[in-house]
Design a protein around this motif. Structure first.
Motif, short mmCIF file in Angstrom:
data_model
loop_
_atom_site.label_atom_id
_atom_site.label_comp_id
_atom_site.label_asym_id
_atom_site.label_seq_id
_atom_site.Cartn_x
_atom_site.Cartn_y
_atom_site.Cartn_z
N PHE A 1 -8.49 -21.54 -63.97
CA PHE A 1 -7.87 -22.63 -63.22
C PHE A 1 -7.25 -23.63 -64.21
O PHE A 1 -7.86 -23.96 -65.22
CB PHE A 1 -8.91 -23.31 -62.34
N ASP B 1 -9.28 -26.34 -65.98
CA ASP B 1 -10.18 -25.84 -67.01
C ASP B 1 -9.41 -25.56 -68.29
O ASP B 1 -9.89 -25.83 -69.40
CB ASP B 1 -10.87 -24.55 -66.54
N LEU C 1 -15.51 -32.36 -60.50
CA LEU C 1 -15.73 -31.14 -61.29
C LEU C 1 -15.18 -31.25 -62.72
O LEU C 1 -15.90 -30.97 -63.69
CB LEU C 1 -15.10 -29.96 -60.54
N THR C 2 -13.93 -31.64 -62.86
CA THR C 2 -13.36 -31.65 -64.21
C THR C 2 -14.05 -32.69 -65.08
O THR C 2 -14.24 -32.48 -66.29
CB THR C 2 -11.83 -31.90 -64.14
N HIS D 1 -15.70 -21.62 -57.32
CA HIS D 1 -15.45 -20.61 -56.29
C HIS D 1 -16.67 -19.72 -56.06
O HIS D 1 -16.59 -18.74 -55.33
CB HIS D 1 -14.24 -19.76 -56.69
N TYR E 1 -16.43 -29.11 -52.37
CA TYR E 1 -15.50 -29.21 -51.23
C TYR E 1 -14.95 -27.87 -50.77
O TYR E 1 -14.23 -27.83 -49.78
CB TYR E 1 -14.34 -30.17 -51.54
N LYS E 2 -15.27 -26.79 -51.47
CA LYS E 2 -14.74 -25.49 -51.04
C LYS E 2 -15.73 -24.86 -50.06
O LYS E 2 -15.82 -25.27 -48.92
CB LYS E 2 -14.49 -24.60 -52.26
N ASP F 1 -17.94 -22.42 -64.71
CA ASP F 1 -17.32 -23.23 -63.65
C ASP F 1 -17.53 -22.45 -62.35
O ASP F 1 -16.91 -21.40 -62.16
CB ASP F 1 -15.84 -23.42 -63.96
C1 PLP Z 1 -11.99 -23.17 -60.67
C2 PLP Z 1 -11.63 -24.62 -60.55
N1 PLP Z 1 -11.88 -25.45 -61.58
C3 PLP Z 1 -11.56 -26.76 -61.52
C4 PLP Z 1 -10.96 -27.29 -60.41
C5 PLP Z 1 -10.59 -28.75 -60.40
O1 PLP Z 1 -11.42 -29.45 -59.58
P1 PLP Z 1 -11.45 -31.07 -59.50
O2 PLP Z 1 -10.10 -31.50 -59.05
O3 PLP Z 1 -12.48 -31.35 -58.45
O4 PLP Z 1 -11.82 -31.58 -60.85
C6 PLP Z 1 -10.68 -26.48 -59.30
C7 PLP Z 1 -10.05 -27.02 -58.09
O5 PLP Z 1 -9.70 -26.35 -57.15
C8 PLP Z 1 -11.01 -25.10 -59.39
O6 PLP Z 1 -10.74 -24.26 -58.38
#
Ligand code: PLP
Length: 408
Positions: free
Chosen positions: A122, A125, A94-95, A210, A232-233, A207
Motif C-alpha cells: 500500500f 507503507d 495506522l500510518t 486487510h 475501519y475496514k 501491516d
Molecule cells: C494496507 C494499508 N496500509 C496503510 C493504509 C493507510 O491507512 P491510514 O490512512 O489509516 O493511515 C491503508 C489504507 O487503506 C492500507 O490499506
C-alpha cells in the motif's frame, strides 16, 4: 446456504446504503470501509451526553469514564488478533502507528540496513518505509528490498519469500509485510515469515489492515516484533477510526527507543507532571495522546458484534462465501477478466481481486450506478469482498450476474 447460515441474522444489525430507488445495495466493499452497525450512534450519543452533562467530570464519572476508555476495547481487540491484552492498544491511525513502531524497531546499521517489503505494498507503507530509510541517512535505492512475484504470476510464492530472507537476511533490518496484500488479496504465511526472519536475525512487523477482522490471527504465538492495523475496514469502526497496535510481551519492558507522549507514561505517576518519561509496560507504553473518545465509541459497537459472532465462525462462512464467488466467476470462463487472488483459501481472506482487461473502470462505475459496490484500483483491478458478518450468498450470486451483464 443463506437459509442454513447460523450468522445470517447479523446482517440486520448493519446499515446498508440504498440505491436511488430505495433498495439495499449489494455492498462488497468491507475491505475498504466496513458498514455501520446500527448500535454505533447510541455508543457515540452516550459519550456526547456524558460530555454535555458532566463536562470534564466525564473523565471519571461518565457511564464509560474517558480516562480508561481505550481499555474497553482491549480484551476484544486482543482476542481478534490472538494476543494477550497487555500486547495490544488502540491508538492513533495506522500510518502513525507504523512510524512509531519503526522508530522503535527499525534501527539500521551499516551492515544491516535494509527493509524488505512486498512490491505493490500500500502506498502509505511505501512512503513510510522510504522516509524512515532516508531519516536514518540511508538511500532507498540500496536499502529497500522488494518481494516480486515471478514473471507472469500475481502472487508471491512462499518458497520465494523464504529464499530471499535466507539470501539477504544478514543485511535486512526489518521485514514489513501486509498480512493480506491490499491489491491482490494474497494472505501471507505470517508464522513462517516470522520464523524465517527471526532465524536470520531480522525484526519482523506486519501491516494487518486487510487481515484484522478478516482472517484468524495468532500474533502472540507467531511472535512478530510488532503489528499495526486499522479498524475501519473489516472491523467496521467508521471512517478514519482509531487504529490498532501489537507489541509482544517480550518487548514490554525493554528500554526500546521510542517517540514518547504523556499517555504512554506510567499512569500511576502521569499526573505528577514530571519531565522524566517512564513508559507503561506493554503496548500502552507507545501511546502519545489522550485518545479521541468520540472516535473510539463506534469501535465499541463493532467489537461487541465480533465477540458475539466469533472469528472462527466468521472465517468458516467467509471461506464458503469467497469460494462461492470464485466458483460463479469461473462459470462464464470469460477472457474479459481473471481472478488474481490466490485460489487456495489458506492464502486469501474475503477479498477477490478481479483483473479486467478492458474498460474496467467504466464497468465498475456502471455497477456502482446499479447499487453494486466494490472498488477500483488502477490500473486494472476491481476488488470485491463478501464479508461474512453482513453479506449473503444471494449478494454474491446477484453480484456475479450484474458483473457478467456489465461486461457484456
Ligand atoms: C494496507 C494499508 N496500509 C496503510 C493504509 C493507510 O491507512 P491510514 O490512512 O489509516 O493511515 C491503508 C489504507 O487503506 C492500507 O490499506
Amino acid at each position: 446456504m443463506d437459509a442454513s447460515d447460523p450468522l445470517a441474522h447479523f446482517r440486520s444489525r448493519f446499515c446498508f446504503p440504498k440505491t436511488k430507488t430505495g433498495e439495499e445495495c449489494i455492498y462488497l466493499c468491507g475491505h475498504s470501509l466496513g458498514l455501520q452497525p446500527k448500535t454505533t450512534a447510541a455508543c457515540i450519543n452516550q459519550d456526547l451526553q456524558d460530555w454535555a452533562e458532566l463536562g470534564v467530570e466525564g473523565h471519571f464519572h461518565g457511564k464509560n469514564p474517558w480516562m480508561p476508555y481505550h481499555r474497553l476495547l482491549t480484551n476484544q481487540t486482543a482476542a481478534l488478533v490472538g494476543a494477550k491484552p497487555s500486547e495490544v492498544v488502540v491508538m492513533n491511525s495506522l500510518t502513525v502507528n507504523l512510524h512509531l513502531m519503526m522508530v522503535s524497531f527499525y534501527r539500521p546499521t551499516a551492515q544491516r540496513h535494509k527493509i524488505l517489503v512486498e512490491r505493490g505494498a500500500f502506498p502509505s507503507d511505501q512512503y513510510a518505509v522510504r522516509s524512515q530509510i532516508q531519516f536514518h541517512g540511508f538511500d532507498p535505492a540500496a536499502s529497500l528490498l522488494e518481494l516480486t512475484p515471478r514473471t507472469g504470476e500475481s502472487s508471491m510464492r512462499d518458497e520465494d519469500i523464504e529464499a530471499i530472507i535466507d539470501r539477504e537476511g544478514d543485511s535486512i533490518a526489518l521485514i514489513l509485510l501486509g498480512g493480506v496484500n491490499y491489491a491482490t488479496g494474497q494472505l501471507f504465511d505470517l508464522a513462517a515469515v516470522t520464523q524465517a526472519g527471526h532465524h536470520r536475525g531480522c525484526i519482523v512487523g506486519f501491516d494487518l489492515a486487510h487481515a484484522a477482522g478478516n482472517v484468524p490471527l495468532c500474533l502472540h504465538d507467531w511472535n512478530p516484533d510488532f503489528a499495526v492495523w486499522c479498524n475501519y475496514k473489516y472491523l467496521n469502526g467508521g471512517p478514519g477510526c482509531v487504529a490498532g497496535c501489537f507489541v509482544p510481551e517480550r518487548h514490554a519492558r525493554a528500554q526500546l527507543p521510542r517517540f514518547a507522549g504523556w499517555w504512554g507514561h506510567d499512569e500511576a505517576t502521569r499526573f505528577q507532571m514530571s519531565p522524566d518519561f517512564h513508559p507503561m509496560p506493554g503496548a500502552e507504553g507507545w501511546q502519545l495522546s489522550n485518545p479521541p473518545i468520540l472516535a473510539l465509541a463506534p469501535l465499541r459497537a463493532s467489537l461487541e458484534i465480533f465477540a458475539e459472532a466469533g472469528m472462527d465462525r466468521l472465517r468458516e462462512k467467509s471461506v464458503d462465501l469467497t469460494g462461492y464467488m470464485e466458483f460463479l466467476l469461473d462459470q462464464p470462463a470469460s477472457a474479459k477478466f481473471s481472478i488474481i487472488t490466490p485460489h487456495d483459501p489458506e492464502r486469501r481472506g474475503a477479498q477477490l481481486s478481479i483483473r479486467i482487461s478492458q474498460n474496467g473502470r467504466s464497468v465498475c462505475d456502471r455497477l456502482a450506478s446499479q447499487g453494486v459496490i466494490g472498488d477500483w484500483r488502477e490500473p486494472d483491478t476491481f476488488r470485491v469482498a463478501a464479508v461474512p458478518l453482513y453479506n449473503s450468498f444471494r449478494d454474491v450470486y446477484r453480484f456475479v450476474q450484474n458483473l457478467v451483464s456489465a461486461l457484456s
